[in-house]
Each structure stands twice: as C-alpha cells, then as structure tokens.
Design an enzyme around this catalytic site. Structure first.
Site, mmCIF file in Angstrom:
data_model
loop_
_atom_site.group_PDB
_atom_site.id
_atom_site.type_symbol
_atom_site.label_atom_id
_atom_site.label_comp_id
_atom_site.label_asym_id
_atom_site.label_seq_id
_atom_site.Cartn_x
_atom_site.Cartn_y
_atom_site.Cartn_z
ATOM 1 N N ASP A 116 -34.227 -29.325 6.163
ATOM 2 C CA ASP A 116 -34.961 -29.437 6.439
ATOM 3 C C ASP A 116 -36.966 -28.394 6.163
ATOM 4 O O ASP A 116 -37.783 -28.660 7.135
ATOM 5 C CB ASP A 116 -35.303 -28.890 8.598
ATOM 6 C CG ASP A 116 -36.236 -30.413 8.859
ATOM 7 O OD1 ASP A 116 -36.794 -31.377 8.424
ATOM 8 O OD2 ASP A 116 -36.475 -30.413 9.768
ATOM 9 N N ASP A 130 -29.508 -35.120 21.092
ATOM 10 C CA ASP A 130 -27.821 -35.486 21.785
ATOM 11 C C ASP A 130 -27.637 -36.625 22.364
ATOM 12 O O ASP A 130 -27.315 -37.888 22.089
ATOM 13 C CB ASP A 130 -27.285 -34.449 20.895
ATOM 14 C CG ASP A 130 -27.737 -33.127 21.745
ATOM 15 O OD1 ASP A 130 -27.769 -33.439 22.465
ATOM 16 O OD2 ASP A 130 -26.176 -32.326 21.466
#
Length: 870
Positions: free
Chosen positions: A141, A573
């Site tokens: 990223d 998550d």
C-alpha cells in the site's frame, strides 16, 4: 473431516454452577451495598457502588458467551482420500480441492522490513497445498520500489527453497525461522543428501539476505546514477538548442529508477507529482507465472541441488499496489484488501481467501488443508471463515505485557466457537469469497425465517415457493432480495462495472461448494469438477485487474459498505466478521496441534499501549455505529450478540476502573472507607466473590490449557490497558462521534531493537507517551496515600485499624496489577526518562499541597496551616 469435542462434563457443569452462584452473590452484595450506605463518607460510598455495579455488568457480559466452549479436530487423511485419490470421477487422481488466494498486506518497508515480508511469502509458496490451486498476492500500500524488488528476490530464491522444502519435508517453511531453530535440524531426516542440501540452501539464503538488506542502498545509488545521466543529457540538449548562449544548470525531478532503466511508477524516494505516498499509479506485476496443471519434476542437472522426482513448480505470485490519488479516501488496510479481492477474482478467482499480515508466516505447512476440512465438510457451505489462533515469536520469557494474549485466543475464542463462531481478528483467517461478497449463506431462509414472515401472507407464500426451487438457483442471494434467483442486473451497482469480476462470482460460488457425494449434502458440486486446467493468464486479464484497483472503481458501489472488508472503523476486521455473522453465516475456530501461523508482537511498553489504543478505539467506534450488537438482526444468536456487545462496551470500563483505582487512596487520605465498618457481612460477600472468581479462573485454566502465570499476566495488563489506552480510546472515540475529528494511527513496528546482541532489547527501551500519565498518577497517589494512612493511624488517639487495612489492601491490589508497568518504566539498569521523574515529582508535590490545604495541622485555622510566604 472435522470433529467437535466438548470439554469434560463435570468441568463445564461446575463452571456454569459457579457463574450462577457468583451472579446470585453479586446481586445480593450490590443490594446490600445500596441498602447500607456509609453516611460518614457518602461520596466515597456512592462512587464505589456505581463502579461495582458496572463491574458486575461487564463481568456478566464477559462470562455469558463462555457457557458452551468446544474443541475441534480434523482428519487430513479423509480430506486426501476424498479429494486427491483416484476414483471413478477422477481416474488420474488429480486434486479436486478448490483454489486458495493468499493475501499478504504491507504498507511501509521502514516499519515492516522487506526481509520479514519476503520470508512470509516464501512460507506461502512452499505450503503443502496443490501448486496449481494456490496463488499469493502481496499488497504494497506504500507503492515502494524496495518492497517490489524484495519480492522479486524472494521469487528468485523460491526456485531453490520451495523444492528443498518438498524434498526433505521441512518445517517450518520460513527460512529465517528454520535456520534459527534451536533443535537438531538433522533429526528424523533419512535422505543421505540432506546435510549437503541444507548447507547449500543455507549459503544461498545468507546471500539472499545480503541482497535484501542492501536493496535500499543499491536503489539509491542506481537512482543517483540515472539522475546524473539524465542531467547530462538535458545539458547537452540545451547546448545544442542554444548554441553560443551560456548554459544554465538544468534541474529535473529526481526520479526513482527500476533495474531495467525505467521510472518506478509508484512512490519515489524523493516525492514528486504523481509519485508520492498517496499519489501514484496502480501497479500489478506477475512475479511468478501460473504453474502448469501437471507436475514438473526436476533432475540432477537443473541446479546446484538434485531435485530428481521433486515437483519444482511454484504457485502464482503477484505484486499489487493499488492506485492512490489526492482527494480520495483510500480506507487504509480495508481498502487495500478490497483491491486484492477484486484483482484476485479476475486473475485466479480462488473461492477461498487466506488473509495474513506481512509478519505472520505459515508455521504449519498443512494449515490450509486443516481449514479446508471444515469448509469442505457437510454443512461447510454455511461457514464464512475459519479463524486460526495467533501465536507469537520473540516475546520475552515472562511475557511482561501479556503479548501472547492466551486468555483471549484459548479461552474466549474457543467459547465463541460453541456459538456462531469466533470473531475475525485480522490475520490467519481463511475466508469464503462469497461471504466476503455480502451474500447470505445457503438455506438462510430455512434456518432463519424472517421476523415478519408470519405477518404478511405474500411473503409467506413466496418463501414456501422457494422450497420447491433447486438450491443451485438460490445459492446467491442477499438479505434485501427474496427472489429465488438473484437479479443479475443489480450486480454492477454492488460490485462495479467490471464484467470480468461479475462473471467470476457464480464461478467462485460453485467451486467453493462441498462435494455432492452423499444425499445429506445440500448445495454440493459433482466430484471431479475442479480437476480441469485453469485458464491461462493473458495481458488483457492483467489490464482488467489493474482497472479494478483504480481509486475511482468503488465510486457508487457497495464496496466497503456491504461488500468486502467494511470501512469506517480502525478495527475493520471485527466489523467485517460481525456483518457476516449478522447475515446468518457461521465461523469456526481451528486450533491445530502444530501452530498454523506465527508472527511478531510489540514487546515495548509504548508500542504495546498504542496497539491496545487502536483496538479499543475501534471498539468505541463500533459501539456508536450501526454495527452495535444491540441493532443486530434476528439471525444472530443471543449469546453471540452479547459477545459482540462486549466488544463495543469494554473500553468504557476504563472510566469506572480509574475511579476505583483512586478510591483506596481517597479512603486513606480521608480516613474513611467505602463501608461504614468492616463487618462480617461485607467480608463474607467479599470472600465469596473472590473465591468464586478464583475457582472460575482455575477451571478456565483447566479446560483451556493455559497456565496460571498467563492468566495473571492478562489480569495485570487488563488494569494497565484499562487505566491508560482504553480511557484515551473512549475520549478519541467520543471526539470522532461528536466533533467529527478523525483518528490516525501509525503502523505497529515489526522491526527489532537496535541491540542485535539482545533478542529482547526492545523490551527495555522507554519511550515517553501521554498514555503513561494516568497509571503513573495512580501509582504515586496510592503510594503517598499508604504513607499518609499509616502516619495518621499510628499517631491518632484512637487508631482506626480496620479502615486503614481496607484502604491499604485495595491499594496493594492496584499496585500489584501495575507492577509490570512500573518495571517497564525502569528500563534496563534503572535508566528512566527524565520526564517520568518530572511528572512523579509534580504529582507528589501537588498531592502534598492539596492535602495540607484540605487538612491543615491542628492548631491552625488558615488554609495551608501556619506556612506563609516570606
């Protein structure tokens, strides 16, 4: 293929009985406390009662989901017989297992060293899973050339490492961990050439490490050389154009150059327009091409090691760096994961996705097979993910800050496995791709009839008609669609306008089904359906994959809202797993005999507190969002809802915990206690509550297999985190909800300390953070209060020893929990930052002056006693 084992009946029965007894005793105790106020210190009594009521409520939320813990086991031989053994539908015996796409995420090569990421990649490429069914995607990223070239080096080294692991059954298959094993590496190795092969691979790995570690300098030198050449070219061109005119110095952007002599399209070492962090093009590079469908056996002439009769194929390896542009919200890790989901769907479309952090490598080469035992079992089509426990390396032997987190992973998660399944914890999780796409589980209406189905005749009739529709036509449906077959025209609105991506959805759903080899299997696929070769990867496919990782692709779609990893929280998550459970999916907790994965955790106090701060802030965000468990759908079981509610509520306990930690000191300062007198009733209640808590802890230790020291470390860090990071999380969460102030977090560093001679050097590094102020204050106040309390009692005419003992006991209880924190402040050999002494002195002086002002010496009527400034 999978089995469920409940724990010993007498253990669980005793646990439930003790929980019931403690609930009753807590109720009676709180009722007694409310009905017997301390009129001499009503303020002290009021604060203590409010805190105790909240603690009882919080404890109940924590205990209720632990009523039905289970253990699971798998049989890999059954999996092999079912999917990889020659039979009528599969004469050659090719693997009929579905494909798995493994996602590895990294963002900053400075905090996440490329060597660590490269070792994780090598452990994945060497995993014991059919090569043609395995693909690995690395999400960078940060768009760093350093990570790109490290992955290229790893792909090259894999040509010798992976066949070596297959030839000699190496465990673990992370080269750094394998070569640092403290046990005998030659034990149980029967092949005569193992010693020679190992030495050669070790030499190759040492050279590989040197190349990886020298990459930053080599990239910088290469870029400087190319830049100097470009400047010379520009000056020559200027001379040619201006002829006799004086030549001025030419300034051109200092680019970062790749080894092939072209500009790196990602982030440059010297940031420039369209080449800086958060502003660069999307990149997809196939590092290792898809393998052939048939085994490719090596021979003695292929390289330095004899790989005769060893399959030398390597899985697909792809480097991905999504496009980033200013003005777009890229949604941190969740956005990167969703980009991988789309790119992988077009390139390999594995029906299952394994998500790993860059520092979590495969420790058990058969871990993926263990997960598939659950996914491919009867009823496995309703499992959205298989969560593996997180195990850590490099933790100090005493585990000072409870980094192993065994109480959570071996107690709480196993307990949730007896409900709808464990929560998703960010790494070491095997997903069903269709569940990530936001679809409902098969037969969802049969298992969970809608809450309004009995109220509306039309809906009831519609559901009854669905019972006669083949399950294959009802496999893909979302919660807001009751059609027998999902309207395909709605898919572009949800998933974007890529026809490649949309066409891959039903394929992934079909390939992820269990085998229809028994009448009891519903929604199955025919045996042998996945033995056909995979389609070739061409340039047009890669181009389409690049288009779906562009920053505009998610505009006006449901990515991050309903599809893929969910946006809007720093703990994406937990939210992602919650959404799946809320749609009726189940999850499974897979604890293998040999740890499935291993990773690293911050052993430094400051890093650990910041890690806990990020988790707690995410929980506060969840509580104030639509993902609050109080708003869950009827498909979620009650105790599962309680567990998710506790996830959102636990940081708020810090408010009451901090108040309660100051109560002993306030009691000693004031000479009062939370009760009027230490009578028999109060002591009996207190003793019963304490004994039942200790017995429950002993039983938890017994059925979970953790050790008493691990349980105590968890209790200590619960108070340390609760008085520091959790309080800050509540404040930050409230600021975001009320004022809209965004919260930014830095990556947890995966690099080791500077002292290479000491494995745990980072443990002794003291880095000041404002999170340390509340625990330091609590310690100083309680220590001063103990001294004040003893002084007053000793010199008083009528000593009140009962009140002193009550206050001192609870003060020592607080200080005992904060002992690891105090030890961490000392660093190594007593080296403590000056700021700690400054704060401690200021706090001590402030409290002393306040005490003199509040309670001046006898014979003085003015505030501050007889002291006067000159």
């Amino acid at each position: 293929m999978s089995f469920i084992f409940t724990f010993a009946f007498y253990v669980m029965y005793t646990c439930r009985l003790l929980i019931f007894v403690r609930v009753v005793v807590l109720g009676l105790f709180l009722a007694w406390r409310v009905n017997h106020p301390n009129n001499d210190a009503i303020w002290l009594w009021g604060m203590s009662v409010v805190c105790e009521i909240w603690f009882a409520f919080s404890w109940l939320l924590d205990q209720l989901p632990k009523l039905c813990p289970v253990n699971r086991a798998t049989d890999l031989n059954v999996l092999k017989d079912k999917f990889e053994t020659p039979g009528p539908n599969n004469p050659p015996g090719k693997s009929d297992l579905p494909g798995i796409d493994v996602f590895v995420s990294t963002a900053d090569p400075e905090k996440e060293p490329p060597l660590v990421t490269a070792n994780t990649i090598l452990s994945i490429l060497a995993a014991d899973y059919p090569v043609e069914k395995l693909a690995c995607y690395v999400s960078d990223d940060g768009g760093a050339l350093l990570t790109f070239e490290a992955m290229a080096e790893a792909a090259s080294f894999a040509n010798i490492w992976v066949p070596f692991c297959r030839k000699h059954d190496i465990e673990p298959r992370n080269p750094e961990s394998y070569f640092n094993l403290k046990r005998d590496p030659y034990k149980n190795k029967v092949k005569p050439d193992f010693v020679k092969d190992r030495r050669r691979v070790k030499r190759e790995y040492d050279e590989f490490k040197v190349r990886i570690n020298s990459l930053p300098d080599s990239i910088r030198r290469r870029s400087d050389a190319y830049h100097a050449r470009e400047e010379i070219k520009a000056m020559k061109l200027q001379r040619q154009n201006r002829e006799d005119e004086p030549v001025e110095s030419v300034k051109i952007p200092k680019a970062t150059w790749m080894a092939d002599g072209t500009h790196w399209p990602g982030t440059w070492l010297n940031p420039a327009t369209e080449h800086s962090r958060g502003d660069h093009a999307g990149i997809i590079q196939v590092m290792l091409k898809p393998p052939s469908d048939d085994p490719l056996l090596g021979n003695a002439d292929d390289g330095p090691i004899d790989f005769t009769d060893v399959d030398i194929r390597l899985p697909l390896l792809v480097y991905v760096s999504r496009e980033k542009r200013p003005g777009y919200d890229h949604n941190k890790k969740a956005g990167a994961m969703n980009a991988l989901v789309r790119a992988s769907a077009i390139m390999s479309n594995g029906p299952f996705i394994l998500n790993l952090d860059c520092d979590h490598y495969i420790y058990n080469s058969q871990a993926m097979r263990e997960g598939m035992c659950f996914m491919m079992d009867r009823g496995g089509d309703r499992i959205c993910y298989v969560q593996f426990p997180q195990r850590f390396e490099g933790i100090d032997p005493s585990d000072r800050y409870a980094n192993h987190n065994t109480v959570f992973f071996d107690v709480n998660m196993r307990a949730l496995d007896g409900l709808m399944g464990p929560v998703y914890v960010g790494t070491g999780c095997l997903f069903r791709r269709i569940a990530l796409y936001g679809f409902d589980p098969p037969r969802s209406k049969e298992h969970h009839p809608g809450c309004c189905s009995c109220c509306f005749f039309g809906r009831k009739k519609k559901h009854s008609s669905m019972a006669h529709t083949p399950e294959e036509n009802r496999a893909l449906r979302m919660g807001d669609s009751d059609d027998e077959e999902m309207n395909l025209s709605l898919l572009p609105k949800r998933f974007g306008n890529s026809t490649f991506l949309i066409d891959s959805i039903p394929v992934a759903e079909f390939q992820g089904r269990p085998l229809a080899d028994h009448p009891a299997v519903k929604n199955g696929r025919p045996p042998g359906a996945l033995t056909i070769p995979r389609e070739l990867l061409d340039a047009s496919t890669v181009a389409e994959a690049i288009s779906v990782i562009s920053c505009w692709y998610e505009d006006k779609t449901e990515w991050g809202h309903r599809v893929g990893w969910i946006y809007g929280s720093v703990t994406e998550d937990v939210v992602t797993g919650y959404r799946m459970h809320n749609r009726g999916w189940k999850s499974v907790y897979c604890v293998t005999k040999r740890d499935a994965f291993r990773g690293t955790a911050p052993i430094n106090l400051t890093d650990r507190l910041h890690q806990v701060l990020r988790w707690a802030t995410g929980s506060v965000e969840i509580f104030f969002s639509r993902n609050n468990a109080l708003l869950a759908s009827p498909r979620m079981k009650l105790l599962q809802r309680v567990a998710y509610l506790n996830v959102g509520i636990y940081p708020f306990t810090s408010i009451f915990l901090i108040v309660y930690c100051f109560l002993p000191a306030l009691s000693l300062f004031s000479g009062q206690f939370i009760v009027q007198t230490l009578n028999v009733t109060f002591l009996t209640y207190l003793l019963t509550i304490t004994v039942t808590l200790c017995l429950l802890a002993v039983l938890e230790i017994k059925w979970s297999g953790i050790e008493l020291e691990e349980w105590w470390r968890n209790e200590q860090f619960w108070l340390i985190g609760g008085t520091s990071a959790h309080l800050a999380a509540v404040l930050q969460g409230l600021l975001k909800v009320i004022a809209g102030i965004e919260i930014s977090f830095t990556l947890t560093s995966k690099s080791a300390g500077d002292d290479v001679d000491d494995e745990f050097a980072d443990l002794y590094v003291v880095k000041w953070t404002s999170l340390m102020i509340p625990p330091i204050t609590i310690m100083m106040v309680n220590l001063i209060a103990i001294a004040v309390g003893f002084s007053r009692t000793i010199y008083s005419v009528i000593p009140q020893w009962s009140r002193l003992l009550g206050g001192v006991f609870f003060s020592f209880w607080v200080l005992a929990h904060l002992y690891p924190f105090a030890k961490g402040l000392m660093g190594r050999r007593g080296r403590t930052p000056t700021i700690v002494f400054v704060w401690s002195g200021l706090i001590a002086i402030t409290i002393s002056l306040l005490w003199v002002a509040i309670n001046p010496p006898s014979g003085s009527t003015q505030i501050g006693g007889s002291f006067q400034f000159p």
